[in-house]
Design a protein around this motif. Structure first.
Motif, PDB file in Angstrom:
ATOM      1  N   VAL A  48      -8.653   0.991  -6.474  1.00 55.69           N
ATOM      2  CA  VAL A  48      -7.991   2.170  -5.853  1.00 55.69           C
ATOM      3  C   VAL A  48      -6.794   2.536  -6.639  1.00 55.69           C
ATOM      4  N   VAL A  49      -6.580   3.757  -7.041  1.00 55.74           N
ATOM      5  CA  VAL A  49      -5.496   4.293  -8.004  1.00 55.74           C
ATOM      6  C   VAL A  49      -5.194   5.448  -6.758  1.00 55.74           C
ATOM      7  N   LEU A  50      -3.683   5.228  -6.669  1.00 52.53           N
ATOM      8  CA  LEU A  50      -3.126   6.197  -5.697  1.00 52.53           C
ATOM      9  C   LEU A  50      -2.999   7.504  -6.344  1.00 52.53           C
ATOM     10  N   GLN A  51      -3.574   8.760  -5.987  1.00 49.21           N
ATOM     11  CA  GLN A  51      -3.263   9.699  -6.756  1.00 49.21           C
ATOM     12  C   GLN A  51      -1.961  10.324  -6.289  1.00 49.21           C
ATOM     13  N   ASN A  52      -1.394  10.260  -5.424  1.00 43.48           N
ATOM     14  CA  ASN A  52       0.024  10.959  -4.978  1.00 43.48           C
ATOM     15  C   ASN A  52       0.963   9.826  -4.698  1.00 43.48           C
ATOM     16  N   PRO A  53       1.655   9.515  -5.565  1.00 41.05           N
ATOM     17  CA  PRO A  53       2.630   8.403  -5.334  1.00 41.05           C
ATOM     18  C   PRO A  53       3.687   8.496  -4.160  1.00 41.05           C
ATOM     19  N   LEU A  57       0.935  -1.094   0.065  1.00 40.48           N
ATOM     20  CA  LEU A  57       0.171  -0.009  -0.203  1.00 40.48           C
ATOM     21  C   LEU A  57       0.869   1.353  -0.124  1.00 40.48           C
ATOM     22  N   ASN A  58       2.054   1.298  -0.263  1.00 40.57           N
ATOM     23  CA  ASN A  58       3.104   2.329  -0.182  1.00 40.57           C
ATOM     24  C   ASN A  58       3.102   3.014   1.146  1.00 40.57           C
ATOM     25  N   LEU A  60       2.578   9.614  -1.107  1.00 40.87           N
ATOM     26  CA  LEU A  60       1.707   9.782   0.056  1.00 40.87           C
ATOM     27  C   LEU A  60       2.255   9.103   1.106  1.00 40.87           C
ATOM     28  N   GLY A  61       2.745   7.896   1.144  1.00 44.15           N
ATOM     29  CA  GLY A  61       2.956   7.181   2.435  1.00 44.15           C
ATOM     30  C   GLY A  61       4.644   6.994   2.751  1.00 44.15           C
TER      31      GLY A  61
END
Length: 167
Positions: free
Chosen positions: A115-120, A45-46, A122-123
């Motif tokens: 679910v597509v992560l808008q900001n890569p 999930l990054n 983020l985590g």
């Protein structure tokens, strides 16, 4: 996506083994494997920071505490109290409610869009560090001073006084 489903299956499988193992030490070892699969989920999930915290805190500290506590208690079958029929009845009712909840949630389960992560970014730990040391610098420093004073206090309480004056 197949990797996610495989790790999800392993998480559920090891969680079932945790509660169904007869030996408590085996149960704790299955719990280690369950937490390890959670760490892999966080990586997928990054969320690298949560993965590292889960690995260090839960797998490193909490489970060692569980094993230490398990070694301290006496697990003889002779000293185990006999469970009353009321407790067994409550367990059956609770298990039935849990089964109804699982069946109802599986019926309500529908196909969802991935679910597509808008900001890569983020985590990532880098972004957490930027926010921590810019916006929350004062609370971070105050908490570090409090933890340092608690550590010094614990060391002072744990050491014995060797220079007691005799009267």
């Amino acid at each position: 996506m197949n990797t996610f489903y495989f790790i999800e299956f392993l998480s559920i499988f090891f969680a079932i083994l945790v509660i169904s193992a007869k030996n408590p030490v085996h149960s704790i070892l299955y719990l280690v494997l369950t937490f390890f699969t959670f760490t892999i989920h966080y990586i997928l999930l990054n969320a690298q920071f949560l993965a590292i915290v889960n690995f260090i805190v839960y797998m490193g500290a909490i489970l060692v505490l569980f094993l230490y506590t398990l070694m301290l208690i006496n697990l003889n079958k002779d000293s185990e109290p006999v469970k009353s029929s009321l407790v067994k009845f409550a367990a059956v009712i609770g298990g039935g409610c849990f089964l109804i909840t699982i069946v109802a949630s599986l019926k309500a389960l529908g196909a969802s869009q991935p679910v597509v992560l808008q900001n890569p970014n983020l985590g990532l730990v880098k972004n957490l560090g930027k926010v921590l040391f810019s916006e929350y610098l004062l609370p971070f420093e105050i908490s570090s001073v409090l933890l340092l004073s608690a550590m010094v206090g614990a060391v002072l309480l744990a050491t014995k006084e060797s220079n007691k004056p005799t009267a």
